[in-house]
Scaffold this motif. Structure first.
Motif, mmCIF file in Angstrom:
data_model
loop_
_atom_site.group_PDB
_atom_site.id
_atom_site.type_symbol
_atom_site.label_atom_id
_atom_site.label_comp_id
_atom_site.label_asym_id
_atom_site.label_seq_id
_atom_site.Cartn_x
_atom_site.Cartn_y
_atom_site.Cartn_z
ATOM 1 N N ARG A 136 0.828 -1.201 0.000
ATOM 2 C CA ARG A 136 0.000 0.000 0.000
ATOM 3 C C ARG A 136 0.867 1.258 0.000
ATOM 4 O O ARG A 136 0.553 2.237 -0.691
ATOM 5 N N LEU A 137 1.961 1.221 0.747
ATOM 6 C CA LEU A 137 2.861 2.367 0.756
ATOM 7 C C LEU A 137 3.449 2.611 -0.634
ATOM 8 O O LEU A 137 3.526 3.752 -1.085
ATOM 9 N N ARG A 138 3.821 1.538 -1.343
ATOM 10 C CA ARG A 138 4.323 1.705 -2.713
ATOM 11 C C ARG A 138 3.258 2.327 -3.610
ATOM 12 O O ARG A 138 3.571 3.160 -4.463
ATOM 13 N N GLU A 139 1.996 1.948 -3.419
ATOM 14 C CA GLU A 139 0.903 2.554 -4.204
ATOM 15 C C GLU A 139 0.804 4.053 -3.931
ATOM 16 O O GLU A 139 0.634 4.850 -4.860
ATOM 17 N N TYR A 140 0.886 4.437 -2.659
ATOM 18 C CA TYR A 140 0.872 5.870 -2.330
ATOM 19 C C TYR A 140 2.007 6.588 -3.069
ATOM 20 O O TYR A 140 1.812 7.663 -3.636
ATOM 21 N N ILE A 141 3.183 5.985 -3.050
ATOM 22 C CA ILE A 141 4.349 6.603 -3.677
ATOM 23 C C ILE A 141 4.162 6.691 -5.193
ATOM 24 O O ILE A 141 4.455 7.725 -5.795
ATOM 25 N N PRO A 162 12.532 11.425 -3.662
ATOM 26 C CA PRO A 162 12.667 11.416 -5.131
ATOM 27 C C PRO A 162 13.296 10.115 -5.648
ATOM 28 O O PRO A 162 12.799 9.529 -6.614
ATOM 29 N N PHE A 163 14.361 9.648 -5.004
ATOM 30 C CA PHE A 163 14.993 8.395 -5.413
ATOM 31 C C PHE A 163 14.035 7.222 -5.213
ATOM 32 O O PHE A 163 13.886 6.362 -6.091
ATOM 33 N N ILE A 164 13.386 7.166 -4.069
ATOM 34 C CA ILE A 164 12.442 6.084 -3.749
ATOM 35 C C ILE A 164 11.328 6.046 -4.786
ATOM 36 O O ILE A 164 11.004 4.991 -5.332
ATOM 37 N N ARG A 165 10.739 7.200 -5.064
ATOM 38 C CA ARG A 165 9.622 7.253 -6.020
ATOM 39 C C ARG A 165 10.083 6.849 -7.424
ATOM 40 O O ARG A 165 9.412 6.050 -8.094
ATOM 41 N N SER A 171 10.153 0.444 -11.664
ATOM 42 C CA SER A 171 10.065 -1.001 -11.433
ATOM 43 C C SER A 171 8.646 -1.541 -11.501
ATOM 44 O O SER A 171 8.446 -2.752 -11.564
ATOM 45 N N LYS A 172 7.661 -0.662 -11.508
ATOM 46 C CA LYS A 172 6.274 -1.084 -11.289
ATOM 47 C C LYS A 172 5.683 -1.990 -12.361
ATOM 48 O O LYS A 172 4.762 -2.746 -12.090
ATOM 49 N N ASP A 173 6.231 -1.971 -13.559
ATOM 50 C CA ASP A 173 5.690 -2.826 -14.622
ATOM 51 C C ASP A 173 6.495 -4.106 -14.834
ATOM 52 O O ASP A 173 6.176 -4.901 -15.701
ATOM 53 N N ASN A 174 7.546 -4.283 -14.033
ATOM 54 C CA ASN A 174 8.377 -5.485 -14.156
ATOM 55 C C ASN A 174 7.865 -6.561 -13.199
ATOM 56 O O ASN A 174 8.106 -6.500 -12.002
ATOM 57 N N THR A 175 7.157 -7.527 -13.731
ATOM 58 C CA THR A 175 6.613 -8.612 -12.910
ATOM 59 C C THR A 175 7.461 -9.863 -13.005
ATOM 60 O O THR A 175 7.085 -10.912 -12.473
ATOM 61 N N ASP A 176 8.609 -9.775 -13.645
ATOM 62 C CA ASP A 176 9.500 -10.934 -13.816
ATOM 63 C C ASP A 176 10.278 -11.139 -12.515
ATOM 64 O O ASP A 176 11.344 -10.581 -12.309
ATOM 65 N N THR A 177 9.720 -11.942 -11.630
ATOM 66 C CA THR A 177 10.333 -12.169 -10.329
ATOM 67 C C THR A 177 10.381 -13.654 -10.005
ATOM 68 O O THR A 177 9.518 -14.417 -10.438
ATOM 69 N N LYS A 178 11.369 -14.023 -9.271
ATOM 70 C CA LYS A 178 11.478 -15.402 -8.785
ATOM 71 C C LYS A 178 11.068 -15.477 -7.314
ATOM 72 O O LYS A 178 11.078 -16.540 -6.712
#
Length: 180
Positions: A136-141, A162-165, A171-178
């Motif tokens: 949820r915090l990432r969504e706020y950001i 600024p760096f965090i956002r 990264s938000k569209d990269n769903t390629d995760t292990k």
């Protein structure tokens, strides 16, 4: 008089460090002479669920807690949330610190209840008093909601917004995760 436990261990992804995480770490610092934080999914970065690298997460933790905590990587092993994961965590703790923890500290989540079955290590589950999740915090950001960013994060991290956002947005569209 000393604290009731020598070594407290916490495991989390900290994909974004928030005040709920801080409460759990503070409880370990209160109860334990030493607190070790193991960052799960440490091999993951720049994905939707894991935007930050291990080093970036470590830096955030150290920015807030300084030398009061030790921080170590904990790569995923692909077994899910079960006792095999708990055995793996303990093996890593012993491998890095040369001893088993006296106390395992975590947030109250049902999936964690069986991680350490059979390990004979005291566990404490910290009740959630801050209604926030890293997701949820990432969504706020992502939405540019710096007010909620500040509400749910330590002020020592505010100048990194600024760096965090930018990191989360890129990264938000990269769903390629292990990661699990």
């Amino acid at each position: 008089m000393g604290k009731p436990y020598n070594l407290g261990v916490l495991v989390g992804r900290f994909q974004m460090l928030h005040k709920g995480h801080e409460e759990i770490i503070e409880k370990s610092l209160e109860l334990c002479e030493k607190t070790a934080v193991f960052i799960g999914s440490s091999q993951e970065s720049r994905t939707e669920k894991n935007p930050f690298s291990f080093e970036e997460r470590k830096e955030m933790l150290k920015t807030v807690f300084g030398d009061k905590i030790m921080v170590f990587p904990l790569p995923d092993i692909g077994v899910g949330n079960n006792s095999a994961w708990g055995e793996y965590v303990i093996k890593n703790v012993v491998g890095v610190l040369g001893q088993k923890p006296d106390l395992l500290v975590s947030g109250e989540e049902e999936r964690r209840n069986t991680w350490y079955d059979g390990q004979n290590i005291k566990q404490i589950f910290i009740e959630k008093t801050v209604d926030i999740s890293a997701s949820r915090l990432r969504e706020y950001i992502i939405n540019g909601d710096s007010e909620n960013f500040k509400k749910y994060t330590n002020e020592k991290l505010w100048d990194k917004y600024p760096f965090i956002r930018n990191t989360i947005l890129s990264s938000k569209d990269n769903t390629d995760t292990k990661s699990i």
